[in-house]
Motif scaffolding. Structure first.
Motif, PDB file in Angstrom:
ATOM      1  N   LEU A 183       0.722  -0.932   0.000  1.00 53.21           N
ATOM      2  CA  LEU A 183       0.018   0.157   0.073  1.00 53.21           C
ATOM      3  C   LEU A 183       0.991   1.467  -0.012  1.00 53.21           C
ATOM      4  O   LEU A 183       2.133   1.243   0.389  1.00 53.21           O
ATOM      5  N   ARG A 184       0.481   2.339  -0.488  1.00 51.76           N
ATOM      6  CA  ARG A 184       0.882   3.489  -0.309  1.00 51.76           C
ATOM      7  C   ARG A 184       1.147   3.943   1.271  1.00 51.76           C
ATOM      8  O   ARG A 184       0.401   3.484   1.938  1.00 51.76           O
ATOM      9  N   GLU A 185       2.287   4.586   1.433  1.00 49.15           N
ATOM     10  CA  GLU A 185       2.455   4.707   3.287  1.00 49.15           C
ATOM     11  C   GLU A 185       1.455   5.289   3.776  1.00 49.15           C
ATOM     12  O   GLU A 185       1.080   5.094   5.059  1.00 49.15           O
ATOM     13  N   ALA A 186       0.916   6.499   3.058  1.00 54.33           N
ATOM     14  CA  ALA A 186      -0.354   7.060   3.668  1.00 54.33           C
ATOM     15  C   ALA A 186      -1.415   6.279   4.131  1.00 54.33           C
ATOM     16  O   ALA A 186      -1.899   6.691   5.197  1.00 54.33           O
ATOM     17  N   TRP A 187      -1.500   5.284   3.641  1.00 53.59           N
ATOM     18  CA  TRP A 187      -2.654   4.456   3.781  1.00 53.59           C
ATOM     19  C   TRP A 187      -2.460   3.678   5.229  1.00 53.59           C
ATOM     20  O   TRP A 187      -3.604   3.079   5.716  1.00 53.59           O
ATOM     21  N   LEU A 188      -1.191   3.725   5.725  1.00 56.59           N
ATOM     22  CA  LEU A 188      -0.980   2.861   7.136  1.00 56.59           C
ATOM     23  C   LEU A 188      -1.640   3.693   8.167  1.00 56.59           C
ATOM     24  O   LEU A 188      -2.087   3.043   9.172  1.00 56.59           O
ATOM     25  N   THR A 189      -1.786   4.838   7.914  1.00 58.27           N
ATOM     26  CA  THR A 189      -2.091   5.964   8.861  1.00 58.27           C
ATOM     27  C   THR A 189      -3.355   6.950   8.486  1.00 58.27           C
ATOM     28  O   THR A 189      -4.091   7.234   9.528  1.00 58.27           O
ATOM     29  N   GLY A 190      -3.906   6.959   7.376  1.00 56.77           N
ATOM     30  CA  GLY A 190      -4.795   8.106   6.858  1.00 56.77           C
ATOM     31  C   GLY A 190      -5.874   7.419   7.092  1.00 56.77           C
ATOM     32  O   GLY A 190      -6.201   6.210   7.320  1.00 56.77           O
ATOM     33  N   PRO A 191      -7.117   7.982   6.561  1.00 54.41           N
ATOM     34  CA  PRO A 191      -8.293   7.510   6.605  1.00 54.41           C
ATOM     35  C   PRO A 191      -8.622   6.231   5.455  1.00 54.41           C
ATOM     36  O   PRO A 191      -9.613   5.595   5.832  1.00 54.41           O
ATOM     37  N   GLU A 192      -7.562   6.071   4.610  1.00 50.54           N
ATOM     38  CA  GLU A 192      -8.053   4.954   3.987  1.00 50.54           C
ATOM     39  C   GLU A 192      -7.795   3.604   4.621  1.00 50.54           C
ATOM     40  O   GLU A 192      -8.244   2.633   4.150  1.00 50.54           O
ATOM     41  N   ARG A 193      -6.973   3.754   5.978  1.00 48.77           N
ATOM     42  CA  ARG A 193      -6.883   2.359   6.498  1.00 48.77           C
ATOM     43  C   ARG A 193      -7.965   2.023   6.989  1.00 48.77           C
ATOM     44  O   ARG A 193      -8.272   0.835   6.882  1.00 48.77           O
ATOM     45  N   VAL A 194      -8.989   2.970   7.547  1.00 47.88           N
ATOM     46  CA  VAL A 194     -10.316   2.223   7.875  1.00 47.88           C
ATOM     47  C   VAL A 194     -10.932   1.708   6.910  1.00 47.88           C
ATOM     48  O   VAL A 194     -11.495   0.694   7.234  1.00 47.88           O
TER      49      VAL A 194
END
Ligand code: MG
Length: 281
Positions: A35-46
């Motif tokens: 995943l793009r790293e931002a997905w690990l902490t951003g709203p995409e994670r949910v």
């Protein structure tokens, strides 16, 4: 007997739609792509966790990767891929630990990763530093009852074995990808499997053709069309007592989905043959 799974985002690149796509194609087991790293902490994670859970798929292994990785050729891989890159290691360690937390939240029992090219000098500070970093990852995985699977092929089986022994962690195994040995020109898949057999915790069913000259990558091709002897590979896995999934990986080509479905039919036929001779436990 072996479940036949798929590398999820070879089937559908959209990280949220892919779970349902795999279900629609009748798969029950997957490995997830990075995943793009931002997905690990951003709203995409949910959203990602929700899509994974709603699918009911079993995620055997979640593959870890990092922003900026580029597999276009060997020098670029050496410069961009994995925890092996010293100047990126501290950041990428944190990213990897975040993947372990994500894997826990989607119920995946293991992480998989390409470490990149291991430092050649096994007495160097860089090599020892990489060992320490991967131990930190393995220990975080162990705390979440996960295993850590090192992807094969960017080095020979002997080199990978020495690295795994240096790690000295019981929850570290390997994800055996026969094609990578050919694509990178590092080893013979069959003899590599013989050496790595007891460590195999996952298998990618991928095929390839070795490079025509040293220093370049070989070509990934549909399963059965390359130099991996797939029937022999399955027979060998049966003898080794491997009982995990066979996960189809088809990274390129204009007809990836059709290639994946054809690979599944091919593996089902071969699996039936192994079952008929009572070869796999
Ligand atoms: Mg692979």
């Amino acid at each position: 007997m072996w479940e036949i799974g798929v590398m999820l985002n070879n089937l559908e690149p959209d990280r949220l739609k892919a779970f349902q796509a795999a279900r629609d194609h009748g798969f029950r087991v997957v490995h997830t792509n990075t995943l793009r790293e931002a997905w690990l902490t951003g709203p995409e994670r949910v959203a990602y966790v929700a899509a994974a859970r709603a699918s009911g798929l079993r995620i055997d292994t979640m593959f870890v990767g990092y922003d900026g990785q580029d597999y276009r050729d060997l020098p670029t891989i050496a410069r961009t891929v994995g925890l092996a890159i010293p100047e990126l290691r501290a950041h990428r360690l944190q990213v990897t630990l975040a993947y372990s937390d994500l894997a826990r939240d989607v119920g995946a029992p293991s992480l998989g990763t390409h470490l990149g090219f291991l430092p050649e000098d096994e007495t160097s500070a860089s090599y020892r530093g990489l060992v320490e970093t991967v131990r930190t990852v393995a220990d975080r995985c162990a705390a979440s009852h996960q295993t850590l699977h090192l992807e094969t092929g960017q080095e020979s089986a002997d080199t990978l074995l020495r690295f795994v022994r240096a790690l000295d962690r019981a929850n570290v195994g390997i994800n055996f990808d026969p094609a990578n040995f050919l694509l990178y020109g590092t080893d013979d898949p069959s003899s590599a499997l013989q050496k790595l057999g007891p460590l195999v915790r996952g298998v990618h069913c991928k095929d390839g053709i070795p490079p025509l000259q040293p220093g370049v990558l070989g070509e990934e091709v549909p399963l059965g069309a390359g130099r991996v002897h797939v029937p022999a590979l399955l027979a060998q896995l049966a003898v080794l007592g491997y009982t995990g999934a066979l996960v189809i990986e088809r990274e390129g080509g204009p007809t990836a989905v059709a290639d994946i479905l054809a690979a599944r039919d091919y593996l089902r036929r071969l699996r039936g043959g192994v079952e008929a001779i009572g070869g796999a436990g």
